[in-house]
Scaffold this motif. Structure first.
Motif: not given
Length: 353
Positions: A280-283, A293-298, A321-326
């Motif tokens: 992950p590089l930045a939010d 789509i509200a909220g933080p994105w990574t 944000k919170g999306t897993t590697t899988q």
């Protein structure tokens, strides 16, 4: 048959579905004889003939020669984009889910001569070299229910779009101008959004990894896993330690514990296992880039390493944000479905003819 369905019931379901598909496309043709030719053409395409040249298609359709089908495909006046929309709507009706993935890729059609629209000497992965061919950019819809093509565009090199007479001879519409492959992909994405196609992700290879496609998707609030070259620069902020450099150099500096062995999907030979690293590089908050789509994105970097030979592939990612590697790996893994579609179309439907 699975689920207790008999062979007779399965065949009746297929026949009913085929009749429904024909009924949907029939209004596109103004004369009954043209409708009949189109339906016969569809029957032959999905038939068992191992090769589907013009003469073989005609014989299978019961025609004395290929002239009717040639007229349908070449001289007939009907709206190909309208047929595209019919196909798209049919696919979404049966395969659509909110977790769908739109996969963008291209394929080449090897040609002789210079008359075929868009033909020229250009690189195609189909041949692995620069050769005389046409290039088509395609969009495929992938969900847990199945996968199918829903859009297409012929790439016209500048050698074509800069020569009006050549365009006229090939019956190219007057409003067509030069568009890069990423621009064609962006138009496909926008068409899908406007049509209400349900998809949360887009996956594509390195031809489409930066620029137009990224901007289109961020504005629409759609996540992506897009291939990039090894020399693509990535930088982070508010991470410890800070990450900055070309993708290949970042990968070379990763410790062993950064890699995880994960499956990118199941195929007939088993799981498609690779080693993966995700950084992950930045939010960014949705309000900063007008995302619906509200909220933080990574923003992140996903790296795939082949278990057998250590070959590396790199992907720029954009996800809630919170999306897993899988989850990201699963999205990247859908790309092989469009390759499967190309292979089926060329082998079974004679796309290369």
């Amino acid at each position: 048959m699975s689920g207790g369905t008999s062979v007779e019931e399965t065949l009746e379901l297929w026949a009913r579905s085929l009749r429904s598909a024909k009924d949907r496309m029939a209004p596109l043709f103004t004369q009954k004889r043209v409708v009949d030719s189109a339906c016969a053409f569809l029957d032959v395409l999905i038939g068992n003939e191992p090769r589907k040249t013009g003469w073989m298609r005609a014989e299978a359709a019961g025609d004395p020669g290929p002239w009717r089908q040639q007229a349908l495909l070449g001289r007939g006046h009907w709206d190909a984009d309208a047929l595209r929309d019919v196909v798209r709507d049919y696919v979404i009706e049966h395969l659509g889910t909110e977790e769908g993935v739109l996969v963008i890729d291209e394929t080449g059609f090897l040609k002789k001569g210079q008359a075929s629209c868009g033909v020229g000497r250009q690189y195609t992965g189909s041949a692995g070299k620069i050769t005389n061919c046409q290039i088509g950019v395609f969009g495929a819809y992938v969900s847990e229910r199945g996968h199918a093509f829903i859009d297409r565009a012929l790439y016209l090199p500048k050698d074509w779009t800069s020569k009006p007479e050549r365009l006229k001879r090939a019956h190219v519409p007057d409003d067509v101008v030069f568009a890069t492959k990423p621009a064609l992909a962006s138009m496909m994405i926008e068409r899908s959004i406007e049509a209400g196609v349900p998809f949360r992700w887009v996956a594509a290879d390195s031809v489409y990894g930066v620029g137009d496609v990224e901007r289109t998707l961020r504005r629409a609030g759609i996540g992506y896993v897009l291939g990039v070259k090894g020399n693509h620069w990535f930088g982070s902020w508010a991470t410890e330690p800070l990450i900055a450099g070309e993708a290949k150099d970042i990968a070379a500096g990763l410790p062993d514990q950064a890699w995880r062995r994960l499956s990118a999907g199941h195929v007939t030979k088993g799981e498609r296992l690779y080693d993966w690293a995700y950084l992950p590089l930045a939010d960014l908050d949705a309000e900063e880039f007008d995302c619906p789509i509200a909220g933080p994105w990574t923003r992140g970097l996903l790296i795939r390493r082949n278990i057998a030979d250590g070959d590396l592939a790199y992907f720029t990612t954009w996800s809630p944000k919170g999306t897993t590697t899988q989850e990201l790996v699963n999205v990247e893994g859908t790309r092989w479905r469009i390759e499967e579609g190309f292979e089926t179309a060329k082998n079974e439907w004679g796309w290369h003819r």
